[in-house]
Write an enzyme that holds these catalytic residues in place. Structure first.
Site, short mmCIF file in Angstrom:
data_model
loop_
_atom_site.label_atom_id
_atom_site.label_comp_id
_atom_site.label_asym_id
_atom_site.label_seq_id
_atom_site.Cartn_x
_atom_site.Cartn_y
_atom_site.Cartn_z
N GLU A 1 0.82 -1.23 0.00
CA GLU A 1 0.00 0.00 0.00
C GLU A 1 0.84 1.26 0.00
O GLU A 1 1.79 1.40 0.77
CB GLU A 1 -0.91 0.00 1.22
CG GLU A 1 -1.88 1.16 1.29
CD GLU A 1 -2.92 0.97 2.37
OE1 GLU A 1 -3.24 -0.19 2.72
OE2 GLU A 1 -3.42 1.98 2.89
N GLU B 1 -6.14 6.55 -0.94
CA GLU B 1 -6.68 7.32 0.18
C GLU B 1 -6.24 8.78 0.13
O GLU B 1 -6.80 9.62 0.83
CB GLU B 1 -6.26 6.70 1.51
CG GLU B 1 -4.80 6.79 1.83
CD GLU B 1 -4.47 6.15 3.18
OE1 GLU B 1 -4.22 4.94 3.19
OE2 GLU B 1 -4.46 6.86 4.21
N HIS C 1 -10.37 3.15 2.52
CA HIS C 1 -9.55 3.42 3.69
C HIS C 1 -10.42 3.58 4.93
O HIS C 1 -11.49 4.19 4.86
CB HIS C 1 -8.79 4.73 3.44
CG HIS C 1 -8.11 5.30 4.62
ND1 HIS C 1 -8.66 6.34 5.35
CD2 HIS C 1 -6.96 4.97 5.23
CE1 HIS C 1 -7.85 6.64 6.36
NE2 HIS C 1 -6.81 5.82 6.31
O1 LIG Z 1 -5.28 2.68 7.50
C1 LIG Z 1 -4.59 3.13 6.55
O2 LIG Z 1 -4.53 2.63 5.39
C2 LIG Z 1 -3.82 4.34 6.78
O3 LIG Z 1 -3.22 4.85 5.84
C3 LIG Z 1 -3.77 4.90 8.17
C4 LIG Z 1 -2.47 5.58 8.47
O4 LIG Z 1 -2.52 5.92 9.79
C5 LIG Z 1 -1.22 4.77 8.29
O5 LIG Z 1 -1.45 3.49 7.97
MG LIG Z 2 -3.11 3.51 4.10
#
Ligand SMILES: O=C(O)C(=O)C[C@@H](O)CO
Ligand SMILES: [Mg+2]
Length: 390
Positions: A240, A266, A316
């Site tokens: 990701e 996101e 997300h």
């Molecule tokens: O949950 C996710 O995909 C996010 O990007 C949250 C973020 O706080 C870091 O993972």
């Molecule tokens: Mg993320």
């Protein structure tokens, strides 16, 4: 029915916050030599709550989780005047009115997040007006219940990560997401630490549980090209946000490089932004957040686009503004779920500001057929834990 008032309040958390450990999540600031508390700029300890009132007494609830004070100012000054006296059922017209009137500065980023908060409240009103849950307005139940993946496992002591992963297995999750703690500036030790953390989690969960890997924009193209082949043996469900959101061609190169699907979205906005990602085959999983991307009005258009490209949509953060879209779209196979509600990053605040979000049972959540609108109400139990700015 007419909109009579738009109330925006900023909820700034003053309750207990779990202090982050160093390297707990790679992120876009890590490339800077003086990055300091690099994850600091990604802690969202404030939230904008949007309440749209109508002449027949209905109140729709929306939310914005980015730059909340700015979002409030945008809604108060620029969007509310466009909404008063309007019929919330004219949601496409109202979306276009907000989008086009702020187009010079609001088509992406906080401008679009503010529009999203308003749009979510409008859909909540429409559901309440007809006595139906929002997913019924979007096409109905496309799945008996929604599979969800446990999303935390921020980088920390490997034994602690293994215990955390085990706890999600014990709760019945069959998918979970972990975070990398290291990136291009951390040398071979960082590469080793990244690989060791995945190996440690895999050791606990085995090969039959989906494992997602989160970089949160903390790598770059060169580093990701070197890391991906090393990660293939762990067969992750996806990798990701390996690079910053603007590097769409970088995404596309990585998405073709190995067998590992690249996910993102996101930090992308509107159906126009996702058209680019899809046409370039830049992502194999779309992860918009409805309270950023343009609200439900834009998200449903993205779901249609994604369906035509056979690219799954796994928004997300979970949370109701996303769950209703996931329930109503065959393009959306599952949801994200934040299993730990102690306030760390700030995504967790949703559970302190609102009541109504479903808790997973054995890794599934369900939405109630009889609860109109989004199914949320404000959670006054925690109001004293917030500075609330009217
Ligand atoms: O949950 C996710 O995909 C996010 O990007 C949250 C973020 O706080 C870091 O993972
Ligand atoms: Mg993320």
């Amino acid at each position: 029915m007419k909109i009579t008032n738009v109330r925006t309040r900023v909820f700034e958390w003053k309750g207990h916050t779990v202090p982050p450990t160093a390297h707990f999540c790679s992120n876009a600031m890590d490339e800077l030599w003086d990055k300091g508390d690099s994850m600091g700029t990604f802690r969202f300890h404030g939230w904008t709550v949007v309440e749209i009132e109508t002449d027949n007494g209905l109140v729709g609830l929306g939310n914005v989780a980015l730059a909340p004070r700015i979002a409030k100012a945008i809604i108060d000054q620029y969007l509310t005047p466009l909404l008063i006296g309007q019929d919330p059922f004219d949601y496409e017209y109202l979306w276009q009115r907000m989008y086009r009137s702020t187009h010079a500065w609001g088509r992406k980023g906080i401008g679009m997040a503010a529009i999203s908060g308003v749009d979510i409240a409008i859909w909540d009103i429409m559901g309440k007006a007809v006595g139906k849950p929002v997913f019924k307005l979007l096409g109905g139940r496309t799945k008996e219940k929604i599979p969800c993946y446990a999303s935390k496992l921020y980088r920390t002591d490997l034994k602690d990560m293994q215990e955390e992963a085990q706890s999600y297995l014990d709760q019945g999750f069959t998918a979970m997401k972990m975070r990398f703690g290291y990136g291009p500036r951390d040398g071979v030790e960082g590469v080793r630490a990244n690989l060791d953390s995945v190996a440690a989690v895999r050791e606990v969960i085995g090969e039959d549980v989906d494992l997602m890997l989160e970089c949160y924009m903390g790598w770059n193209l060169d580093y990701a090209k070197r890391m991906l082949p090393k990660l293939e043996r762990f067969q992750p469900r996806w990798l990701e946000e390996p690079v910053i959101a603007d590097d769409i061609d970088g995404y596309a190169e990585l998405n073709q490089l190995t067998s590992i699907p690249i996910s993102g979205g996101e930090h992308e906005f509107t159906h126009y932004g996702f058209r680019q990602l899809l046409e370039k085959r830049a992502v194999s999983v779309i992860q918009y957040d409805t309270n950023r991307v343009g609200g439900i009005t834009a998200a449903r258009k993205i779901n249609a686009l994604a369906e035509s490209f056979s690219v799954p949509v796994i928004p997300h953060a979970g949370q109701m503004h996303n769950y209703h879209l996931t329930m109503a779209s065959l393009a959306s196979p599952m949801s994200e779920y934040f299993p730990v509600h102690d306030v760390e990053i700030g995504n967790e605040l949703f559970y302190y500001i609102f009541k109504g979000d479903p808790e997973p049972v054995n890794g599934f959540i369900d939405l109630d057929e009889e609860t109109p609108g989004l199914g949320l109400e404000l959670n006054s139990d925690y109001f004293d834990q917030f500075n609330i700015i009217e």
